[in-house]
Scaffold this motif. Structure first.
Motif, short mmCIF file in Angstrom:
data_model
loop_
_atom_site.label_atom_id
_atom_site.label_comp_id
_atom_site.label_asym_id
_atom_site.label_seq_id
_atom_site.Cartn_x
_atom_site.Cartn_y
_atom_site.Cartn_z
N PHE A 136 4.87 -5.02 -1.67
CA PHE A 136 4.90 -4.03 -3.40
C PHE A 136 3.62 -2.78 -2.64
O PHE A 136 3.61 -2.04 -3.02
CB PHE A 136 4.97 -3.97 -4.54
CG PHE A 136 6.67 -4.61 -5.02
CD1 PHE A 136 7.27 -4.10 -4.03
CD2 PHE A 136 6.56 -5.50 -6.20
CE1 PHE A 136 8.66 -4.53 -4.00
CE2 PHE A 136 8.13 -5.65 -6.18
CZ PHE A 136 9.08 -5.27 -5.21
N VAL A 137 2.17 -4.02 -2.59
CA VAL A 137 1.25 -3.25 -2.38
C VAL A 137 1.05 -2.18 -1.59
O VAL A 137 -0.02 -1.28 -1.23
CB VAL A 137 -0.17 -4.39 -3.03
CG1 VAL A 137 -1.32 -4.38 -2.61
CG2 VAL A 137 0.21 -5.44 -4.23
N ALA A 138 1.12 -3.20 -0.50
CA ALA A 138 1.52 -2.05 0.75
C ALA A 138 1.59 -0.80 0.53
O ALA A 138 1.06 0.33 1.27
CB ALA A 138 2.01 -2.66 2.20
N ILE A 139 3.32 -0.71 0.20
CA ILE A 139 4.27 0.71 -0.57
C ILE A 139 2.94 1.56 -1.37
O ILE A 139 2.67 2.77 -1.04
CB ILE A 139 4.89 0.40 -0.26
CG1 ILE A 139 6.09 -0.08 0.11
CG2 ILE A 139 6.07 2.45 -1.01
CD1 ILE A 139 7.66 -0.95 0.02
N GLY A 140 2.78 0.97 -2.50
CA GLY A 140 1.68 1.42 -3.07
C GLY A 140 0.65 1.74 -3.35
O GLY A 140 0.05 2.77 -4.34
N ALA A 141 -0.01 1.02 -2.47
CA ALA A 141 -1.31 1.45 -2.30
C ALA A 141 -1.18 2.73 -1.87
O ALA A 141 -2.59 3.56 -2.27
CB ALA A 141 -1.70 0.36 -1.74
N ARG A 142 -0.70 2.83 -0.85
CA ARG A 142 -0.12 4.31 -0.45
C ARG A 142 -0.05 5.78 -1.09
O ARG A 142 -0.59 5.70 -0.39
CB ARG A 142 0.47 3.86 1.19
CG ARG A 142 0.02 5.25 1.93
CD ARG A 142 0.55 4.74 4.02
NE ARG A 142 0.33 3.34 4.40
CZ ARG A 142 -0.08 3.65 5.25
NH1 ARG A 142 -0.47 4.27 5.90
NH2 ARG A 142 -0.96 2.11 5.79
#
Length: 205
Positions: A136-142
């Motif tokens: 989730f962080v990998a997608i959301g931070a991008r």
């Protein structure tokens, strides 16, 4: 103290955990880090348990303080996935701190004993929550425009996946090596979140 300064506790948590992992074996004659788990160092009945407990004293409190501050920090972010990812990571930290404290591994007991079964269950929950949060962080931070944080999440996810696969598929002689990929990936990522909070990446005071 401003909210962003609480991210320093993520770094303190990492240093405390690293000190436990690297120095506790000094009190455990015959400990083989390549084949033995980190939890063996703090297991009930282990000769290094007392030293491990002291060295690891700041790991749990530091991790929780930092990640809860990050939760507040990302509250105003536009990306729901980023906020959910940090939320899952915070839940993982609470499960880690409370779960392993309640159910430490018991050295010399069978894996099927109640406390050891619960210890393994806690480990499964920690891995599941960690994997979901990192994705989730990998997608959301991008999406939030914080590409470097997304890249760190991917690196830690790959390390955790490598650790999970390695502990199950590789010989027991290197179990400890691959287990450390999993454990350190979560601890390191907590510190990384803390650093981003301190740097003001989430636009908080």
């Amino acid at each position: 103290m401003k909210l962003k300064h609480l991210g320093v506790f993520g770094i303190i948590s990492l240093l405390s955990y690293a000190a436990m992992v690297f120095f506790s074996p000094l009190a455990y004659p015959g400990y083989d880090w390549l084949s033995m788990a980190v939890s063996d160092l703090s297991a009930v009945g282990a000769p290094s348990a007392e030293l491990a407990e002291r060295l690891n004293a700041l790991f749990g409190p530091g991790a929780v303080i930092s990640v809860m501050a990050v939760c507040v920090g990302v509250a105003d972010c536009k990306s729901k996935l980023l906020k959910m990812g940090v939320g899952f990571f915070a839940a993982m930290e609470w499960i880690t701190v409370v779960g392993y404290k309640m159910f430490p591994w018991v050295q010399g007991s069978a894996p099927t004993d109640f406390q050891n079964v619960m210890h393994l269950l806690v480990t499964i929950l920690v891995v599941l929550f960690s994997v979901v949060s990192l994705i989730f962080v990998a997608i959301g931070a991008r999406k939030e425009g914080i590409r470097s944080l997304s890249n760190w999440a991917i690196v830690c996810f790959v390390a955790m996946l490598l650790g999970a696969i390695g502990t199950g598929a590789m010989p027991k002689a290197v179990f400890g090596l691959f287990e450390r990929f999993s454990t350190f990936s979560a601890v390191v990522f907590n510190a990384i979140l803390g650093v981003y909070l301190v740097k003001g990446a989430f636009q908080v005071d």
